[in-house]
Design a protein around this motif. Structure first.
Motif, PDB file in Angstrom:
ATOM      1  N   ARG A   1      35.917 128.781  35.303  1.00 34.39           N
ATOM      2  CA  ARG A   1      37.124 129.311  35.961  1.00 34.39           C
ATOM      3  C   ARG A   1      37.622 128.375  37.072  1.00 34.39           C
ATOM      4  NH1 ARG A   1      40.936 131.890  34.638  1.00 34.39           N
ATOM      5  NH2 ARG A   1      39.980 133.875  34.093  1.00 34.39           N
ATOM      6  N   MET A   2      36.672 127.832  37.843  1.00 32.85           N
ATOM      7  CA  MET A   2      37.038 127.031  39.018  1.00 32.85           C
ATOM      8  C   MET A   2      37.216 125.549  38.679  1.00 32.85           C
ATOM      9  SD  MET A   2      37.079 129.358  41.301  1.00 32.85           S
ATOM     10  CE  MET A   2      37.631 128.226  42.549  1.00 32.85           C
ATOM     11  N   ASN A   3      36.880 125.154  37.441  1.00 32.21           N
ATOM     12  CA  ASN A   3      36.734 123.731  37.145  1.00 32.21           C
ATOM     13  C   ASN A   3      35.940 123.065  38.279  1.00 32.21           C
ATOM     14  OD1 ASN A   3      36.940 121.239  35.875  1.00 32.21           O
ATOM     15  ND2 ASN A   3      38.908 120.759  36.816  1.00 32.21           N
ATOM     16  N   ALA A   4      34.779 123.667  38.527  1.00 32.19           N
ATOM     17  CA  ALA A   4      33.928 123.217  39.634  1.00 32.19           C
ATOM     18  C   ALA A   4      33.467 121.783  39.400  1.00 32.19           C
ATOM     19  CB  ALA A   4      32.724 124.151  39.752  1.00 32.19           C
ATOM     20  N   GLY A   5      33.158 121.112  40.488  1.00 34.85           N
ATOM     21  CA  GLY A   5      32.683 119.745  40.334  1.00 34.85           C
ATOM     22  C   GLY A   5      32.256 119.123  41.640  1.00 34.85           C
ATOM     23  N   CYS A   6      31.579 118.002  41.509  1.00 30.07           N
ATOM     24  CA  CYS A   6      31.240 117.198  42.688  1.00 30.07           C
ATOM     25  C   CYS A   6      30.846 115.803  42.220  1.00 30.07           C
ATOM     26  CB  CYS A   6      30.127 117.837  43.512  1.00 30.07           C
ATOM     27  SG  CYS A   6      28.643 118.225  42.606  1.00 30.07           S
ATOM     28  N   TYR A   7      30.865 114.883  43.165  1.00 26.64           N
ATOM     29  CA  TYR A   7      30.514 113.490  42.895  1.00 26.64           C
ATOM     30  C   TYR A   7      31.221 112.951  41.639  1.00 26.64           C
ATOM     31  CZ  TYR A   7      27.206 114.889  46.400  1.00 26.64           C
ATOM     32  OH  TYR A   7      26.672 115.405  47.543  1.00 26.64           O
ATOM     33  N   ASN A   8      32.546 113.147  41.643  1.00 25.20           N
ATOM     34  CA  ASN A   8      33.423 112.607  40.597  1.00 25.20           C
ATOM     35  C   ASN A   8      33.232 113.175  39.190  1.00 25.20           C
ATOM     36  OD1 ASN A   8      34.640 110.883  42.471  1.00 25.20           O
ATOM     37  ND2 ASN A   8      32.921 109.439  42.243  1.00 25.20           N
ATOM     38  N   ARG A   9      32.589 114.326  39.093  1.00 23.71           N
ATOM     39  CA  ARG A   9      32.469 114.987  37.785  1.00 23.71           C
ATOM     40  C   ARG A   9      32.915 116.428  37.931  1.00 23.71           C
ATOM     41  NH1 ARG A   9      31.293 112.595  33.057  1.00 23.71           N
ATOM     42  NH2 ARG A   9      29.631 114.018  32.416  1.00 23.71           N
ATOM     43  N   GLU A  10      33.558 116.944  36.891  1.00 18.84           N
ATOM     44  CA  GLU A  10      34.006 118.330  36.902  1.00 18.84           C
ATOM     45  C   GLU A  10      33.668 118.971  35.562  1.00 18.84           C
ATOM     46  OE1 GLU A  10      38.070 118.264  39.578  1.00 18.84           O
ATOM     47  OE2 GLU A  10      38.225 117.588  37.510  1.00 18.84           O
ATOM     48  N   PHE A  11      33.787 120.295  35.490  1.00 19.28           N
ATOM     49  CA  PHE A  11      33.532 120.988  34.229  1.00 19.28           C
ATOM     50  C   PHE A  11      34.357 120.402  33.082  1.00 19.28           C
ATOM     51  CE2 PHE A  11      30.801 124.828  34.058  1.00 19.28           C
ATOM     52  CZ  PHE A  11      30.188 124.665  35.276  1.00 19.28           C
ATOM     53  N   LYS A  12      35.576 120.005  33.384  1.00 21.56           N
ATOM     54  CA  LYS A  12      36.455 119.486  32.326  1.00 21.56           C
ATOM     55  C   LYS A  12      35.841 118.269  31.609  1.00 21.56           C
ATOM     56  CE  LYS A  12      39.495 116.275  34.899  1.00 21.56           C
ATOM     57  NZ  LYS A  12      38.483 115.234  34.963  1.00 21.56           N
ATOM     58  N   ASP A  13      34.950 117.545  32.279  1.00 18.01           N
ATOM     59  CA  ASP A  13      34.355 116.350  31.684  1.00 18.01           C
ATOM     60  C   ASP A  13      33.277 116.666  30.643  1.00 18.01           C
ATOM     61  OD1 ASP A  13      35.906 114.696  33.357  1.00 18.01           O
ATOM     62  OD2 ASP A  13      34.503 115.047  35.011  1.00 18.01           O
ATOM     63  N   ILE A  14      32.784 117.902  30.643  1.00 21.28           N
ATOM     64  CA  ILE A  14      31.694 118.231  29.715  1.00 21.28           C
ATOM     65  C   ILE A  14      32.032 119.388  28.773  1.00 21.28           C
ATOM     66  CG2 ILE A  14      29.744 117.311  31.062  1.00 21.28           C
ATOM     67  CD1 ILE A  14      29.318 120.107  32.244  1.00 21.28           C
ATOM     68  N   LEU A  15      33.092 120.125  29.095  1.00 15.91           N
ATOM     69  CA  LEU A  15      33.399 121.331  28.316  1.00 15.91           C
ATOM     70  C   LEU A  15      34.052 120.990  26.974  1.00 15.91           C
ATOM     71  CD1 LEU A  15      33.294 124.484  28.735  1.00 15.91           C
ATOM     72  CD2 LEU A  15      35.713 124.323  29.333  1.00 15.91           C
ATOM     73  N   ILE A  16      33.551 121.597  25.910  1.00 15.80           N
ATOM     74  CA  ILE A  16      34.180 121.433  24.589  1.00 15.80           C
ATOM     75  C   ILE A  16      35.010 122.669  24.259  1.00 15.80           C
ATOM     76  CG2 ILE A  16      33.782 121.146  22.118  1.00 15.80           C
ATOM     77  CD1 ILE A  16      31.132 119.860  22.767  1.00 15.80           C
ATOM     78  N   SER A  17      34.421 123.846  24.504  1.00 17.31           N
ATOM     79  CA  SER A  17      35.179 125.076  24.229  1.00 17.31           C
ATOM     80  C   SER A  17      34.591 126.236  25.012  1.00 17.31           C
ATOM     81  CB  SER A  17      35.161 125.392  22.735  1.00 17.31           C
ATOM     82  OG  SER A  17      33.841 125.643  22.329  1.00 17.31           O
ATOM     83  N   VAL A  18      35.409 127.265  25.160  1.00 15.21           N
ATOM     84  CA  VAL A  18      34.990 128.479  25.869  1.00 15.21           C
ATOM     85  C   VAL A  18      35.120 129.649  24.907  1.00 15.21           C
ATOM     86  CG1 VAL A  18      35.429 129.967  27.865  1.00 15.21           C
ATOM     87  CG2 VAL A  18      36.134 127.586  27.930  1.00 15.21           C
ATOM     88  N   GLN A  19      34.107 130.483  24.886  1.00 18.06           N
ATOM     89  CA  GLN A  19      34.194 131.712  24.117  1.00 18.06           C
ATOM     90  C   GLN A  19      34.501 132.836  25.102  1.00 18.06           C
ATOM     91  OE1 GLN A  19      31.234 129.555  23.797  1.00 18.06           O
ATOM     92  NE2 GLN A  19      32.648 128.486  22.432  1.00 18.06           N
ATOM     93  N   ALA A  20      35.491 133.662  24.773  1.00 21.85           N
ATOM     94  CA  ALA A  20      35.945 134.647  25.764  1.00 21.85           C
ATOM     95  C   ALA A  20      36.344 135.952  25.104  1.00 21.85           C
ATOM     96  CB  ALA A  20      37.135 134.073  26.525  1.00 21.85           C
TER      97      ALA A  20
END
Ligand SMILES: Cc1cc2nc3c(=O)[nH]c(=O)nc-3n(C[C@H](O)[C@H](O)[C@H](O)COP(=O)(O)OP(=O)(O)OC[C@H]3O[C@@H](n4cnc5c(N)ncnc54)[C@H](O)[C@@H]3O)c2cc1C
Length: 305
Positions: A136-155
């Protein structure tokens, strides 16, 4: 709100429904009043059953680990839903990808990836939230965020419809996404690169040390309160706060709601701060930063009212 029908729901996976339930112990700030309805949903079928009976009669808040949430002192006049047991599983899909339930902690996923020699998840070891909250937050730190590893979300949406959303369809922003607010994330599929466990372990230790050095530990906080105002200035938000307020003076003004001396974008509940104290402190900082620098700060933490 009429609740009689909800009391009669018979869950098959021991999900728990409470009324007038204390929220205070379910978030990192340790702040907040009660929720009219609280559901600990242990499975998708129990969650669907509840959503079907509830029929969106009032608002819903999905709570992860509560590390980015500031509840109100007054009753939350709706349903707070937290995902339990069956949403805490994690498994390897293939050599470099993982599927994780939404209530898994980021730390657990980082460790799982390390144990399985998958690189790219190290930054998760520094974020004290859940996978659902991180998406939800696209959380991240040290130049990496969820968007860099996420392939898909089941909801599942509040009307009970289940879907899989590929990350290519999601617009990720700095600490937010365009994923609809009526979605409850059930799990996320993630991708890294094949690597060596020891190398990953070393990187995790480096990041953790960096964090420990720069941020307060073992305190009641929600982490960064405001977003870095990247479109307005090159300065970090902590620099703006530091030049706009006298921290020692401010720490005597709002009861137990205080500013961390170590990292002034972290606000701390020293002991018994109310939500009102914390919000007054937040507004005071916002106003003073604006007066001094002309920068309008935007909240990173989520207020439930
Ligand atoms: C000490 C400390 C350090 C921190 N450091 C960082 C950092 O380095 N980087 C960073 O980005 N953040 C950081 N944070 C903030 C926080 O940990 C992250 O935003 C985290 O991703 C929030 O996850 P959570 O599960 O605690 O979310 P919550 O606080 O429970 O919820 C946050 C948001 O996510 C939504 N949400 C939660 N679960 C779901 C779900 N299953 N489905 C749909 N929506 C859901 C909530 O409705 C809410 O909108 C820090 C916080 C603390 C206390």
């Amino acid at each position: 709100m009429i609740l009689n029908d909800l009391e009669k729901i018979e869950f098959s996976d021991n999900s728990r429904l409470n009324f007038d339930y204390d929220l205070n112990h379910l978030n990192w700030f340790n702040i907040g009043g009660k929720s009219k309805i609280f559901l600990l949903a242990n499975s998708l079928s129990d969650l669907s059953l509840f959503l079907n009976k509830y029929k969106q009669r009032s608002k819903i808040y999905i709570l992860g680990a509560g590390s980015n949430t500031l509840f109100d002192d007054d009753i939350y006049d709706g349903a707070v839903i937290k995902l339990g047991k069956n949403f805490n599983n994690i498994s390897k899909l293939n050599d470099n990808s993982i599927i994780s339930g939404s209530s898994c902690s980021d730390k657990k996923v980082a460790e799982f990836a390390m144990e399985n020699g998958i690189e790219g998840f190290e930054f998760l070891s520094c974020i004290p939230g859940s996978i659902g909250g991180g998406i939800r937050m696209n959380a991240g730190c040290y130049n990496r965020e969820f968007k860099d590893i996420l392939i898909s979300v089941q909801a599942i949406d509040f009307a009970g419809r289940v879907s899989t959303i590929p990350s290519s369809k999601i617009i990720f922003k700095y600490r937010s996404t365009d994923l609809h607010k009526n979605l409850i994330f059930l799990s996320g599929t993630f991708k890294g690169t094949i690597s060596i466990k020891d190398k990953i372990k070393k990187k995790i230790e480096e990041l953790k040390n960096k964090k420990e050095y720069s941020q307060p530990l073992r305190v009641k906080t929600s982490g960064s309160t405001f977003k870095n105002p990247i479109n307005q200035t090159n300065k970090k938000v902590w620099e703006l706060i530091r030049e706009s307020i006298d921290i020692q003076k401010v720490n005597k003004m709002f009861g137990d709601a205080t500013v961390s001396e170590k990292h002034c974008n972290f606000l701390i509940n020293k002991e018994k701060a109310s939500s009102k104290d914390m919000k007054n402190l937040i507004n005071f900082i916002k106003q003073n930063v604006y007066k001094k620098t002309g920068v309008e700060l935007e909240l990173e933490i989520i207020l439930t009212s």
